[in-house]
Every structure is written in structure tokens, then in C-alpha cells.
Write a protein that holds these residues in place. Structure first.
Motif, PDB file in Angstrom:
ATOM      1  N   ALA A 197     -76.352  58.698  44.601  1.00 10.31           N
ATOM      2  CA  ALA A 197     -76.258  59.612  45.812  1.00 10.31           C
ATOM      3  C   ALA A 197     -77.218  59.198  46.738  1.00 10.31           C
ATOM      4  O   ALA A 197     -77.401  58.894  47.389  1.00 10.31           O
ATOM      5  CB  ALA A 197     -76.872  61.132  45.400  1.00 10.31           C
ATOM      6  N   ARG A 198     -78.453  58.633  46.000  1.00 10.39           N
ATOM      7  CA  ARG A 198     -79.806  58.074  46.392  1.00 10.39           C
ATOM      8  C   ARG A 198     -79.335  56.675  47.226  1.00 10.39           C
ATOM      9  O   ARG A 198     -80.081  56.768  48.158  1.00 10.39           O
ATOM     10  CB  ARG A 198     -80.951  58.335  46.217  1.00 10.39           C
ATOM     11  N   MET A 199     -79.085  55.596  46.511  1.00  9.59           N
ATOM     12  CA  MET A 199     -78.279  54.419  46.799  1.00  9.59           C
ATOM     13  C   MET A 199     -77.625  54.741  48.498  1.00  9.59           C
ATOM     14  O   MET A 199     -77.253  53.825  48.688  1.00  9.59           O
ATOM     15  CB  MET A 199     -77.345  54.305  45.264  1.00  9.59           C
ATOM     16  N   VAL A 200     -76.686  55.085  48.441  1.00 12.73           N
ATOM     17  CA  VAL A 200     -75.627  55.871  49.817  1.00 12.73           C
ATOM     18  C   VAL A 200     -76.972  55.343  50.751  1.00 12.73           C
ATOM     19  O   VAL A 200     -76.694  54.740  51.684  1.00 12.73           O
ATOM     20  CB  VAL A 200     -75.097  56.750  49.590  1.00 12.73           C
ATOM     21  N   GLY A 201     -78.144  55.282  50.416  1.00 12.86           N
ATOM     22  CA  GLY A 201     -79.008  55.338  51.913  1.00 12.86           C
ATOM     23  C   GLY A 201     -79.178  56.369  53.274  1.00 12.86           C
ATOM     24  O   GLY A 201     -77.861  56.310  53.448  1.00 12.86           O
ATOM     25  N   GLY A 202     -79.862  57.000  53.615  1.00 12.70           N
ATOM     26  CA  GLY A 202     -80.500  58.168  54.400  1.00 12.70           C
ATOM     27  C   GLY A 202     -79.206  59.106  54.243  1.00 12.70           C
ATOM     28  O   GLY A 202     -78.797  59.493  53.212  1.00 12.70           O
ATOM     29  N   ARG A 203     -79.426  59.570  55.697  1.00  9.99           N
ATOM     30  CA  ARG A 203     -78.030  61.477  55.789  1.00  9.99           C
ATOM     31  C   ARG A 203     -77.477  60.473  55.537  1.00  9.99           C
ATOM     32  O   ARG A 203     -76.276  59.920  55.518  1.00  9.99           O
ATOM     33  CB  ARG A 203     -78.510  61.942  57.179  1.00  9.99           C
ATOM     34  N   TRP A 204     -76.007  61.130  54.748  1.00 11.17           N
ATOM     35  CA  TRP A 204     -74.588  61.364  54.657  1.00 11.17           C
ATOM     36  C   TRP A 204     -73.333  61.672  55.153  1.00 11.17           C
ATOM     37  O   TRP A 204     -74.379  62.529  56.002  1.00 11.17           O
ATOM     38  CB  TRP A 204     -74.291  61.903  53.653  1.00 11.17           C
ATOM     39  N   ARG A 205     -73.419  61.424  55.888  1.00  7.09           N
ATOM     40  CA  ARG A 205     -72.283  61.327  57.108  1.00  7.09           C
ATOM     41  C   ARG A 205     -70.527  61.773  56.221  1.00  7.09           C
ATOM     42  O   ARG A 205     -70.865  62.240  55.278  1.00  7.09           O
ATOM     43  CB  ARG A 205     -71.458  59.688  57.504  1.00  7.09           C
ATOM     44  N   PRO A 206     -70.346  63.199  57.508  1.00  4.94           N
ATOM     45  CA  PRO A 206     -69.525  63.929  57.132  1.00  4.94           C
ATOM     46  C   PRO A 206     -68.204  63.180  56.563  1.00  4.94           C
ATOM     47  O   PRO A 206     -67.511  63.910  55.080  1.00  4.94           O
ATOM     48  CB  PRO A 206     -68.553  64.792  58.302  1.00  4.94           C
ATOM     49  N   HIS A 207     -67.524  62.670  56.412  1.00  2.30           N
ATOM     50  CA  HIS A 207     -66.111  61.703  55.929  1.00  2.30           C
ATOM     51  C   HIS A 207     -67.192  61.131  54.346  1.00  2.30           C
ATOM     52  O   HIS A 207     -66.026  60.905  53.725  1.00  2.30           O
ATOM     53  CB  HIS A 207     -65.939  60.501  56.862  1.00  2.30           C
ATOM     54  N   GLU A 208     -68.527  61.033  54.377  1.00  2.00           N
ATOM     55  CA  GLU A 208     -68.544  60.542  52.921  1.00  2.00           C
ATOM     56  C   GLU A 208     -69.007  61.276  52.559  1.00  2.00           C
ATOM     57  O   GLU A 208     -68.558  61.275  51.382  1.00  2.00           O
ATOM     58  CB  GLU A 208     -69.691  59.522  53.449  1.00  2.00           C
ATOM     59  N   VAL A 209     -68.870  62.901  53.259  1.00  2.00           N
ATOM     60  CA  VAL A 209     -68.871  64.374  51.986  1.00  2.00           C
ATOM     61  C   VAL A 209     -67.709  64.576  51.783  1.00  2.00           C
ATOM     62  O   VAL A 209     -67.043  64.441  50.350  1.00  2.00           O
ATOM     63  CB  VAL A 209     -70.138  64.598  52.812  1.00  2.00           C
TER      64      VAL A 209
END
Length: 303
Positions: free
Chosen positions: A124-136
Motif C-alpha cells: 500500500a505504501r509502495m504505491v506512492g502518494g495518495r491513492w487515485r479513485p480507480h486504484e481504490v
């Protein structure tokens, strides 16, 4: 190479191999912590490509030059002691864990659930930055799929077919490529963790041979693909991985029947809770060590 360096690399292999046997503790994460992740990943890629080219190129009349070129790029002085340490650790850890899982399944699942829950922070942290809606949305879809798959009734104590063993190994071996994902956990969710430990302890050569074949095929097919996804579709890949891990926690509910049906809590709840929290503490400590190592590596470059 100096004997001290050989022993150091073998010791690193012991740590990685032990981590791979424990569901929820990622061998990839430990490899990052001890500083051999990039070397091992690059060498594994060259080794797999070298073996594949060595088999296919002569059949096509192309000789073995390409295969020898890939094999020459493998860091053998690091990989050999690393693999020796890993194999030794797998043999010892399997012998210690198998009876615990068989005699104390509720307590074992509690520890594993804590390990996995804490491990979610890594991808989750490796995604980097704030999650985008489509990623959620993708992560939630992956979690739902994992819940559905792990809700299917298991085959009980039936010994899995060798084809199924090879398929499971092909997918589980890919966890080595991605820090934060545990190959043992993937085996656990499909009901093949305990049979694999038993095969190691009983030296079941047919089972181990099928597992090794599946692992080689998995690396051959997926290692390049996963590396490409991490380079070009990193955020979405990690978001989906996070969702899959979260949804698969359903398989680690401590109280369940032999077929995988969930049951209400019972027995000594305080012990189960303490074991669950202990699992969380182990992974949290590993993550903290990893963060400290990364800070130390970054600090000199800023000076």
C-alpha cells in the motif's frame, strides 16, 4: 572470494529462507533489508533467461552464445551461498513449523493473520502518494475476488495432484519478485501450505519435483512480466496486490472447519488475541528496520 563474505551471504540466505516459510513475512522484504534484493532479482532473471535460451536456441540452430552471455551475468559468488543458506533454512524451519500447524491450527492462523494484516502496509505504501479513485476501485475488486476464491470449500486432507502443485508453485514463486507479498501465504490460501511442509519434511521427491518444475516455469513466464508491470504500471499493480492480500485474510480467520467454513470465536480468546498482536509486532518491527536501512542509504547521497 573471502570466506567471511561467503558466510555473510549464506547468513542472508538463511534469513530470506526462514522468511519464505512463514506466511505473511515476505522474503523479498527481508532481501531488501539485508541488501541483496536487486542483485538476486537481476541474477534470477539472467539465470532463467539463460536456461530457457540454452534449451531453445540449439533447437533453432542459433547455438548457445546468448545462453552463455546470460549465465555469465549471474552473480554466482553471491547467489550460490545465498541459495545454500535459503535451502538450509527451509529444511529446518519446515521441520519446526509443520507439527505446530497440525497440533495448534487456531493459534497458528492467528499468528499468520497478524503477520498478513501488518504486511498490507508494504505494498500500500509502495504505491506512492495518495491513492487515485480507480486504484481504490481496483483494490476493492481484487479484495472481493480474493474473498470469493478463499471462500470456496477446500479439499480437506486430500493430497493435491502434482499438476495443482506445479501451478501453485508457479504463482507462489512470483512473490519473491515483489517485496511485501509472501509466497507461503499464497500457498496457505489455496490449502497447500501444510502439504508442502510435509513434502519437505518427508523428502517426497515427486511432490518436490513438481513444485520445483512449477517454480521454474513460473519464473520463466512471470518474472519479466512482473518486472515490466512494476516499471510501467507500478501503482495499479501494487494496488491490486494490496487488495488481493487484504481479501485473502478471510482464509486466516482462526476458527474454521476443515473445509474452510468460518465459525464463531471459541476457546481461549486472550491467547489467540495475543498471538495475533504478536504477528503484527513482528512485521511492524521488520518494516521499521527496513525503513531505517533505507534512510541510512539515502542520507549519504544528500551530503
Amino acid at each position: 572470494m573471502r570466506p567471511a563474505q561467503l558466510l555473510t551471504d549464506a547468513g542472508r540466505g538463511v534469513l530470506i529462507g526462514t522468511a519464505e516459510i512463514i506466511p505473511g513475512v515476505s522474503g523479498g522484504t527481508v532481501a531488501l533489508i539485508v541488501g541483496v534484493y536487486e542483485t538476486a532479482l537481476e541474477s534470477a532473471g539472467h539465470l532463467v533467461r539463460g536456461v530457457v535460451r540454452g534449451v531453445l536456441d540449439p533447437l533453432r540452430g542459433r547455438g548457445t552464445a546468448a545462453a552463455r552471455s546470460h549465465l555469465a551475468q549471474v552473480r554466482w559468488t553471491v547467489m550460490v551461498p545465498l541459495l545454500v543458506g535459503m535451502i538450509a533454512a527451509v529444511l529446518v524451519a519446515s521441520a519446526l513449523l509443520a507439527p505446530v500447524i497440525e497440533d495448534h491450527p487456531v493459534q497458528a492462523r492467528a499468528v499468520f493473520a497478524g503477520l498478513i494484516l501488518a504486511s498490507l502496509i508494504v505494498p500500500a505504501r509502495m504505491v506512492g502518494g495518495r491513492w487515485r479513485p480507480h486504484e481504490v476501485v481496483a483494490a476493492l475488486g481484487a479484495a472481493a475476488a480474493a474473498v470469493a476464491l478463499t471462500s470456496l470449500p477446500t479439499a480437506g486432507d486430500a493430497e493435491p495432484s502434482l499438476i495443482l502443485v506445479a501451478l501453485a508453485a508457479a504463482f507462489a514463486i512470483c512473490a519473491l519478485v515483489l517485496p511485501g507479498v509472501s509466497g507461503s501465504f499464497l500457498l496457505l490460501t489455496v490449502g497447500m501450505y501444510a502439504p508442502t511442509l510435509d513434502a519437505v519434511n518427508e523428502r517426497n521427491l515427486a511432490y518436490l519435483g513438481a513444485f520445483a518444475l512449477g517454480a521454474v516455469i513460473g519464473l520463466s513466464l512471470f518474472i519479466s512480466g512482473l518486472q515490466w508491470l512494476l516499471r510501467h504500471r507500478r501503482r495499479m499493480t501494487l494496488a491490486i496486490m494490496t487488495g488481493l492480500m487484504a481479501g485473502s485474510l478471510r482464509a486466516l480467520w482462526p476458527w474454521q472447519t476443515d473445509s474452510g467454513a468460518l465459525q464463531p470465536p471459541s476457546g481461549d480468546l486472550s491467547t489467540v488475541l495475543l498471538l495475533f498482536l504478536g504477528g503484527i509486532a513482528v512485521v511492524t518491527a521488520l518494516i521499521a528496520v527496513d525503513a531505517a536501512v533505507q534512510r541510512r542509504r539515502v542520507a549519504p547521497s544528500r551530503d
